[in-house]
Design an enzyme around this catalytic site. Structure first.
Site, short mmCIF file in Angstrom:
data_model
loop_
_atom_site.label_atom_id
_atom_site.label_comp_id
_atom_site.label_asym_id
_atom_site.label_seq_id
_atom_site.Cartn_x
_atom_site.Cartn_y
_atom_site.Cartn_z
N HIS A 119 0.82 -1.22 0.00
CA HIS A 119 0.00 0.00 0.00
C HIS A 119 0.85 1.27 0.00
CE1 HIS A 119 0.95 0.75 4.28
NE2 HIS A 119 0.94 -0.57 4.39
N ASP A 120 0.37 2.28 -0.71
CA ASP A 120 0.94 3.63 -0.70
C ASP A 120 2.34 3.71 -1.31
OD1 ASP A 120 -1.14 5.23 1.02
OD2 ASP A 120 -0.74 3.41 2.16
N GLY A 137 5.06 -0.91 2.93
CA GLY A 137 4.20 0.24 2.66
C GLY A 137 4.97 1.54 2.56
#
Length: 262
Positions: A119-120, A137
């Site tokens: 994520h991200d 992340g």
């Protein structure tokens, strides 16, 4: 557009001209797929995922799944560029609700089997993640970076452009542009000279980078003094200044450093 009769494409999904959806693929309602992208078989794409043109996605890849981090179902995104090759069992997740709200993957990248983009993350163009390479992340991977097989990059780390991360390396600190690191935990072993030569960097530019590297990681003076001296001595060298700007961009982040005197 070709959709195999065993594939499931939910209402609301947007498929452009020339898209090919193979057997047993599952495409969610918020997915957008660009022209001439091919899903060979057993591919699952979910979440708010946008995929560009001319990508090839091989069996059992899962794109746009929820992050393996605190997440409350926010409509965060995964955005993938053009002409990427995404091999078997690759996973890429949408962003969490606490960042910019989007996981970004560029164009002309290769993700070998079982690679993972968390994520991200931001993965720029011409990046290679070899077999089982893993990004935590909020990692930023700049253009032309290569991660060797089973390498792992810790959350919030940055890897600068044209850097090389060796197989099995555990990267817990930032990697300077043009650097070459390996080991557990990863440390600098010099510049990515093989990559620079393959990409057509001139002897003069490579010589400048090597001289700047020796000055930057010498033992004399403080690191801040060496940063300033290198910036002053190589102010006209764009590649060297990319390294300096990378270091200065986030002084709070630790760097991968050489284990021995350069």
């Amino acid at each position: 557009m070709e959709v195999h009769p065993t594939a499931i494409v939910e209402k609301g999904a947007e498929l452009a001209e020339g898209v090919s959806i193979g057997p047993f693929c599952v495409i969610g309602e918020h997915v957008k797929i660009g022209r001439n992208t091919k899903l060979l078989s057993h591919v699952a794409i979910e979440g708010h995922t946008t995929i560009g043109q001319d990508n090839t996605i091989r069996p059992f890849a899962n794109l746009g799944g929820p992050p393996q981090a605190p997440y409350n179902g926010e409509p965060t995104e995964l955005v993938i560029g053009d002409r990427n090759t995404i091999r078997e069992h690759v996973t890429m997740h949408v962003a969490t609700g606490g960042g910019d709200g989007v996981t970004i993957v560029g164009s002309d990248c290769l993700f070998m089997a079982t690679a993972h983009v968390a994520h991200d993350c931001v993965v720029r163009d011409h990046v290679v993640l070899a077999q089982s390479a893993t990004l935590g992340g909020h990692v930023v991977i700049d253009e032309y970076v290569i991660l060797g097989g089973l390498a792992a990059v810790h959350q919030n780390s940055r890897v600068g452009k044209h850097a090389f991360v060796g197989g099995l390396a555990a990267v817990t600190k930032d990697v300077i542009p043009y650097g070459s690191v390996w080991g557990n935990h990863a440390h600098l072993e010099g510049l990515n000279l093989v990559g620079l030569k393959r990409r057509g960097f001139s002897r003069e530019v490579i010589a400048e980078l090597r001289s700047a590297y020796r000055l930057l990681f010498a033992e004399e003076g403080t690191f801040q003094e060496r940063i300033d001296d290198t910036a002053e001595s190589f102010a006209q060298s764009a590649p060297v200044m990319e390294i300096i700007d990378f270091i200065r961009a986030d002084a709070s982040r630790p760097l991968c450093l050489p284990e021995r005197e350069v």
